[in-house]
Design a protein around this motif. Structure first.
Motif, mmCIF file in Angstrom:
data_model
loop_
_atom_site.group_PDB
_atom_site.id
_atom_site.type_symbol
_atom_site.label_atom_id
_atom_site.label_comp_id
_atom_site.label_asym_id
_atom_site.label_seq_id
_atom_site.Cartn_x
_atom_site.Cartn_y
_atom_site.Cartn_z
ATOM 1 N N SER A 161 40.435 -29.206 10.734
ATOM 2 C CA SER A 161 41.673 -29.973 10.578
ATOM 3 C C SER A 161 42.689 -29.576 11.647
ATOM 4 O O SER A 161 43.883 -29.896 11.512
ATOM 5 N N ASP A 162 42.212 -28.886 12.704
ATOM 6 C CA ASP A 162 43.076 -28.427 13.807
ATOM 7 C C ASP A 162 44.124 -27.428 13.346
ATOM 8 O O ASP A 162 45.240 -27.355 13.892
ATOM 9 N N GLY A 163 43.767 -26.641 12.331
ATOM 10 C CA GLY A 163 44.676 -25.591 11.875
ATOM 11 C C GLY A 163 45.841 -26.089 11.058
ATOM 12 O O GLY A 163 46.824 -25.358 10.859
ATOM 13 N N GLU A 164 45.751 -27.316 10.565
ATOM 14 C CA GLU A 164 46.825 -27.866 9.728
ATOM 15 C C GLU A 164 46.609 -27.434 8.278
ATOM 16 O O GLU A 164 45.497 -27.229 7.827
ATOM 17 N N GLY A 165 47.698 -27.330 7.556
ATOM 18 C CA GLY A 165 47.583 -26.988 6.147
ATOM 19 C C GLY A 165 47.489 -25.492 5.921
ATOM 20 O O GLY A 165 47.690 -24.674 6.823
ATOM 21 N N ASP A 166 47.144 -25.134 4.695
ATOM 22 C CA ASP A 166 47.117 -23.739 4.259
ATOM 23 C C ASP A 166 45.686 -23.205 4.323
ATOM 24 O O ASP A 166 44.849 -23.554 3.490
ATOM 25 N N ALA A 167 45.419 -22.366 5.317
ATOM 26 C CA ALA A 167 44.075 -21.798 5.443
ATOM 27 C C ALA A 167 43.729 -20.935 4.237
ATOM 28 O O ALA A 167 42.587 -20.922 3.762
ATOM 29 N N GLY A 168 44.718 -20.214 3.719
ATOM 30 C CA GLY A 168 44.467 -19.335 2.578
ATOM 31 C C GLY A 168 44.026 -20.091 1.343
ATOM 32 O O GLY A 168 43.163 -19.626 0.600
ATOM 33 N N ALA A 169 44.597 -21.269 1.119
ATOM 34 C CA ALA A 169 44.235 -22.052 -0.069
ATOM 35 C C ALA A 169 42.777 -22.488 -0.004
ATOM 36 O O ALA A 169 42.058 -22.442 -1.012
ATOM 37 N N ALA A 170 42.335 -22.911 1.182
ATOM 38 C CA ALA A 170 40.945 -23.355 1.330
ATOM 39 C C ALA A 170 39.976 -22.208 1.099
ATOM 40 O O ALA A 170 38.950 -22.361 0.412
ATOM 41 N N VAL A 171 40.289 -21.047 1.648
ATOM 42 C CA VAL A 171 39.398 -19.889 1.489
ATOM 43 C C VAL A 171 39.454 -19.353 0.062
ATOM 44 O O VAL A 171 38.423 -18.966 -0.513
#
Length: 247
Positions: free
Chosen positions: A174-184
């Motif tokens: 997603s090109d670093g958009e959004g919350d990486a922590g939430a996905a992980v």
């Protein structure tokens, strides 16, 4: 802080300058077409300076993994018996995520480059394997003495790495958009649900104390027989047969 001190603090280190020069050339010319001589020429340093920081051109693509692996190993080593082991390795994986999230632009750029260069994909796999091995070694120590402890450690470590990478790559795509922590966190939640302490308790055999003389009602029940240490063996067998309804 004086203006000269601020300028010194903002000046990139030699390591950072080499990484920046390398990625600028990788984008402009391509990875395969860029040499170490090209990188040091753009950075304005000599070859010896490059190899002081990076053993090879591949290493300049992954400049932070050695530090991150050391941080993860130290984090796991600092864990005590009070730490639930599956949660501990999930938290260790979040240290890797933090490394990526510190510089989203660079992380996305590296992800795109790695997808394009087979040699870098192979190098990345070797790095991922080292993380997995560190997790597995910690878990083997925590699961020592348990039935299938080594197997469980290896399976959980592989699951943590797979879940972490699933969430991380979703964020990178997603090109670093959004919350990486939430996905992980969402992905690691599946690991904790499947292998964590609550899951282990649910999967453990049911132990139902049965009063002496009462027949067992379920073939899966475990009979617990309490007796004095000096009870004669024949008496123990008699009581056990009675509990199982075999008298």
């Amino acid at each position: 802080m004086s203006s000269s001190s601020a300028a010194a603090a903002a000046k990139p280190t030699m390591r950072e300058a080499l990484v920046a020069a390398a990625f600028r050339l990788f984008v402009e010319r391509g990875y395969e077409q860029t040499t170490v001589d090209d990188i040091v020429a753009l950075a304005g340093v000599g070859r010896r300076s490059f190899f002081r920081y990076f053993p090879s051109k591949e290493d300049v693509v992954f400049p932070d993994h050695e530090r991150c692996l050391a941080d993860m190993t130290a984090f796991l080593a600092a864990g005590g018996a009070e730490h639930e082991p599956v949660r501990r390795v999930c938290d260790a994986a979040r240290l890797v995520l933090r490394m990526y999230a510190e510089n989203p632009e660079f992380s996305v750029q590296r992800y795109r480059l790695t997808k394009q260069v087979p040699g870098l994909r192979a190098y990345e796999l070797s790095v991922v394997w080292r993380y997995e091995r560190a997790l597995a070694e910690y878990l083997r120590g925590r699961f020592a003495g348990r039935p299938d402890g080594t197997l469980r450690a290896d399976v959980v470590a592989a699951a943590v790495v797979a879940a972490h990478n699933n969430g991380l790559r979703s964020w990178l795509r997603s090109d670093g958009e959004g919350d990486a922590g939430a996905a992980v966190d969402h992905a690691l939640g599946h690991v904790q649900k499947a292998f964590g302490r609550s899951a282990a308790a649910a999967a453990s055999p049911r132990v139902n104390p049965v009063p002496i003389g009462a027949p067992a009602k379920d073939a899966d029940d475990v009979v617990v027989l309490a007796c004095r240490r000096d009870t004669p063996l024949w008496r123990v067998v008699q009581e056990l047969e009675g509990a199982l309804g075999r008298t």
